[in-house]
Each structure stands twice: as C-alpha cells, then as structure tokens.
Design an enzyme around this catalytic site. Sequence first.
Site, PDB file in Angstrom:
ATOM      1  N   HIS A   1     -10.932 -16.402  16.343  1.00  0.00           N
ATOM      2  CA  HIS A   1     -12.107 -16.256  17.214  1.00  0.00           C
ATOM      3  C   HIS A   1     -11.670 -16.146  18.679  1.00  0.00           C
ATOM      4  O   HIS A   1     -12.148 -15.281  19.422  1.00  0.00           O
ATOM      5  CB  HIS A   1     -13.041 -17.453  17.068  1.00  0.00           C
ATOM      6  CG  HIS A   1     -13.906 -17.419  15.850  1.00  0.00           C
ATOM      7  ND1 HIS A   1     -14.568 -16.292  15.423  1.00  0.00           N
ATOM      8  CD2 HIS A   1     -14.241 -18.398  14.955  1.00  0.00           C
ATOM      9  CE1 HIS A   1     -15.263 -16.561  14.334  1.00  0.00           C
ATOM     10  NE2 HIS A   1     -15.077 -17.828  14.024  1.00  0.00           N
TER      11      HIS A   1
ATOM     12  N   HIS B   1      -8.252 -19.749  11.722  1.00  0.00           N
ATOM     13  CA  HIS B   1      -9.590 -19.156  11.811  1.00  0.00           C
ATOM     14  C   HIS B   1     -10.132 -19.264  13.236  1.00  0.00           C
ATOM     15  O   HIS B   1     -10.635 -18.277  13.797  1.00  0.00           O
ATOM     16  CB  HIS B   1     -10.508 -19.874  10.816  1.00  0.00           C
ATOM     17  CG  HIS B   1     -11.939 -19.443  10.858  1.00  0.00           C
ATOM     18  ND1 HIS B   1     -12.494 -18.603   9.917  1.00  0.00           N
ATOM     19  CD2 HIS B   1     -12.952 -19.742  11.721  1.00  0.00           C
ATOM     20  CE1 HIS B   1     -13.765 -18.395  10.196  1.00  0.00           C
ATOM     21  NE2 HIS B   1     -14.074 -19.084  11.283  1.00  0.00           N
ATOM     22  N   GLU B   2     -10.039 -20.449  13.831  1.00  0.00           N
ATOM     23  CA  GLU B   2     -10.580 -20.647  15.178  1.00  0.00           C
ATOM     24  C   GLU B   2      -9.767 -19.889  16.224  1.00  0.00           C
ATOM     25  O   GLU B   2     -10.326 -19.359  17.193  1.00  0.00           O
ATOM     26  CB  GLU B   2     -10.639 -22.138  15.510  1.00  0.00           C
ATOM     27  CG  GLU B   2     -11.572 -22.955  14.628  1.00  0.00           C
ATOM     28  CD  GLU B   2     -12.995 -22.424  14.612  1.00  0.00           C
ATOM     29  OE1 GLU B   2     -13.433 -21.828  15.622  1.00  0.00           O
ATOM     30  OE2 GLU B   2     -13.674 -22.587  13.583  1.00  0.00           O
TER      31      GLU B   2
ATOM     32  N   HIS C   1     -17.014 -12.877  12.409  1.00  0.00           N
ATOM     33  CA  HIS C   1     -16.930 -13.158  10.979  1.00  0.00           C
ATOM     34  C   HIS C   1     -17.003 -11.881  10.144  1.00  0.00           C
ATOM     35  O   HIS C   1     -17.658 -10.911  10.528  1.00  0.00           O
ATOM     36  CB  HIS C   1     -18.036 -14.132  10.555  1.00  0.00           C
ATOM     37  CG  HIS C   1     -17.813 -15.533  11.026  1.00  0.00           C
ATOM     38  ND1 HIS C   1     -18.771 -16.254  11.696  1.00  0.00           N
ATOM     39  CD2 HIS C   1     -16.728 -16.344  10.945  1.00  0.00           C
ATOM     40  CE1 HIS C   1     -18.290 -17.455  11.995  1.00  0.00           C
ATOM     41  NE2 HIS C   1     -17.056 -17.527  11.552  1.00  0.00           N
TER      42      HIS C   1
END
EC number: 3.4.24.-
Length: 599
Positions: free
Chosen positions: A310, A306-307, A316
């Site tokens: 980014h 997830h990070e 999101h």
Amino acid sequence: MALLKPFLSRTFSSFFATITGGRNLIDSIEELITTNYWLIFVMIIVCTCSAPSNGAFFLNDPYGYPFVSLQDDSIESVSATTITTTTIISTIITTTTATQRIFQEKAKTFGQSAEEIQKVKYYLEKIQKFEAKQHPEEIRQQHTTKNSEAIKDDLQIAVEVAKFEKRQKDSITLNPEENGQYYEGDIVLDAQQAHEIYESMIQHGRRTKRKFIRSELRRWDSHKPIIYSFDGSHTIREQRVIELALEHWHNITCLNFERRDDEIQENRIVFTDVDGCASNVGRHPLGEPQFVSLAPECIRLGVIAHEVAHALGFWHEQSRPDRDNYVTVRWENIDRDSKGQFLKELPTDVDNGDVPYDYGSIMHYRSKAFGRYEDLFTLNTNIMDYQKTIGQRDQLSFNDIRLMNVIYCSDSCAQKLPCQRGGYTDPRRCGRCRCPDGFTGKLCERIMPGFGADCGGRIELTSSWKRITSPNYPRDFKEGQECSWLLVAPPGQRVQLRFYGEFEMYCKVRHSLCMDYIEIRNSTDFANTGMRYCCYGTPKSSIMSATEDMLVLFRSFYRGGKGFQAQVRALPTTVFNIRTVRSMDEFNANLNKHAVADS
C-alpha cells in the site's frame, strides 16, 4: 505431582502476568529470569530437545533468494547465513529520540490535520450511505460452509452473533488488516483521495482508483533509496521482522530502502503502532511522512508485505474494473456499514501494467471479508475451485512482484532476456530471469527440484495412468516440504488429473482458505496463481489442462498431514469433456463467446 502443582500454578500465573503486563520485552525477560528461573531452565531443556535440526521454519524461496518464510510469525533471531545483511542500510536506535517523538505525535492522525480528518470522514460517510442505497438486500445465508443454515428467527440470529464475537480473535489473527476502521479496512485516505472516490462513485457508480496508483506525484523515485524510520513504538524484534519484509521487497525488485531515525526531512515511510494494520497509499505528494501502522497482531511478514505494498502504491486486487469476470460480490451478505468497501474502479482509469487478475495476490480480500456474520461468503470466485486461493497472506504472488517491477523497474536492465514459462528479466540481476513458482534456471527452463523431500520433476505422459503423491504418502508429509511437477502430454493432447484415496491438507475451514495446499496451474500462463486444494475431503472432478502442459505444486508451510495422491495421463482433445475443465483460458473463452452473443 501433588507437591509440584501449587508451584507450577504460581509459576505460570507469574509468567503470563509478566508477559501481558507491558510491551518492554527486555524488562519482561529480566523479570522472568529472576523470578521464574526454574521455569526458564525447563523451557530451555524442552526447546533444545524439540527444536528441529534442519531449521524447518526456514522455507525455500521460490524466487531464488534466501529469506525467512512469510509464513513464520514468531521470528526472534535470524541466522547471518540465512539472511543477507547488506541489502538494507539500517542503523538501529534503541532509545526514543526527539525525532521519534515528533513522528509519534504525527502518527496519531497519520499526519493529517483536524480539518482533513473531518473531510475524509464526511466523504466516507457519503460513500457508505450511497452504497447502502445501491445494495439494500436483506441478509441471506448463501454460499456458506456445509454446516451453515439459513437464519430463521431472532433466537438464531442471537446465536450467530455470539458465535461471531467468539471468532473475532481468530479472524483478526488470520487477516488482521481487514478488521480495521479505515477504508477497505486498512487504507488511510487523505482528503483528496476520499473526494475523488466519492465524486467518481456519484458519476459512474464506481471509484476511480486502480490496483496501482497512477499519479506520478504519489510514486516513489526508484533511482533513490526509499527512506524509512521507526517512531520508537516497536520492539527490536518487531523492527527486525518489519525490516525482513522490506528486505524481501528489495530482493525481488529494483527498490532500495535506507533507514534514518534521526531526521524528519525528506519523504519517508514511518512505521508506527498507532491503530491496527493501516497505511496511506503511495508517497505523500507534499513530502510529508507516509505512516504505516503495524500493531502486534500485524507483525507477520505477509501482513507487513501487504501494508508496505500500500505504501508503495498498491490498492486491493478485487477492486479492479474486470473483477466481475472473476469474482461475484455477495452484496446481501456484506455488513450494512461495509458495502462501500467493495467499490470497483473505472476501466478508463486503470494502471494494472497488463498484469492479469490474480486470485493469489497478497492484496486480495478473503472469501468472507466484511461479512455480516463470519460464516457468510462475501466474495465467490466464478470458477469454484479458486475459492480457497483468495485471501492468502503467506507470500507475495508472482504477479504482485511482476506489477511492482513493471511500475518501478522497467528501465533497470538494458536488455530483455527470452524468459520462458511467463518469466521476465530480473531487475535486480539482469543476467537472469525471475521465474514463476515451480521453475528455475537462467531462462526458467527447468522445473524446480524438491525441497525437504525427493519429489517432483518433469513427467512425460501417455494414455496410461501415472501416479503422483505427496512425500511419504500414505504416511504423513512433514512441514516445510515442497514438490513441483511439470506434466507434459504429447503434441495436440491435454493433461488430465484426478485425485483419489485419502486427502488431507491443513486449511482454515471456517475462512475457506488454504494454509498447506496442492496447487494446479492449467492455463496457458504459468505466471498466474492456480487452483488450490486443501482441507479434508478428496476433490471429485477431473482437471484438464488448457495446453499440453500442467504444473502441479505441493506446498506445506504450516504442518504435516496425510497429503494427497493423484492419477495423471494424456488425453486426445477429442475425448475432452467441457464439464471436467477448470481452466482460466477456457473460462475466458466462454466469457468472450457470451459477450459476442450478447452483442
């Protein structure tokens, strides 16, 4: 036993004191071995006897590559036969270098100056105040779990606060990135981004960002390896888990990663442990390091993926401009200081790569993110049966991967294959298709065989009921088993499915999130994540397919249980009952119908 009790008490006290006393894993192990050798001996015997012989914690990769499950958050070592070691260029440095000390110092502020930090803080405070005025509703206990009741007085509020504080540790463990102090929990904005979001919000009432960052300056060059470094704040084990997440991104995209800890030149991702789970979004436009903070509670492959998303440019999922067609924001249930976390993008400034809204995205908030109390829903899916799908941090969804490939890898293959079932040409292996979960083969033409059990397959349906079950039903299924069924009705008919009998699939009841699940994909696009069913009550309503096919996926990632059984059959469209339908296509058709009527 009485003689052993004092010894065990002292041993375990020493054990926990050693483990919790510091971050140096090697020193901790050395002290444990020298001072608690009897305990170590017993633990070795127990672990040897109880370890699964089939390597159950290694799960089948639905995308065709060997990788450690994104569910496993306690990896200590990796078999060379299970993980390819040539996909990432990596040189591990075990001592802190001068370069790493420079990174550590910069990481304290994510590379920003004091002036930039003050600007970001200023705009975030403005955003927070603006959203608080836009949505001043008082707290109301709506759309909560069955055991929740309306808050009636100060005494009950005090009880709720106590419960909330008690559950904080569990909440942080589940989706730790949502508990950070940054924008949307884990996004570290720079001054320019914060200014753009604020200006857009004032002008349009929403932000001008998208699921994927549009600016070319903030995108990485996919034709060169993305350089990454560690600043020395992670253990060797933590570094390896982080590299496994990078390796997964490598395997499923055209992106390559190269580790360099001994220099500070060039754009790079720097992994640090400075403040929870947090990341900048996209490449730094001026060539500075792009920091990704991963504290110990973040060292889970799903959270790391997830990070890293980014860092590669993802925002999101629930911030997309079309989100109101799929989820309803419960503004009255959101913490007063967190309403700015639910801003929405402009439809004229979107780069979603024509990839549809994805309830199963690893970038989606969970149902109760930023709630004033933990039992309050802040996001309700407009189709009720998708409620337990949102917020997962187990693995990248097919559409997460597809969007990354659309953005970075569209020119990787000279020819596009005629992929079936929503698949597309694999940018890493141009001679094959990348297939949605449940399908395999060069062109995604085959249903995926069972894993860990003899189950699944293609079933031709008639008007008579047929039965499908989890492995070993009504006895318990085992952790790590997977089954995929393709249910096919005759031309012009639809598939009907209904559950019956005992039903048990592991879930986080309080967080309304499936951990093990049965997933049903009943729309026209099998690439979209389906409705996930779990927990401990048998679903009541029948489910109809939008076409002649329905895909049913059984996934047991965490633990065994009773499982499910269901009846399936084909039905003529004339028998079709709209009240029993749970389909994205039907839902979108109704949305369009209402839109035409309103206009």
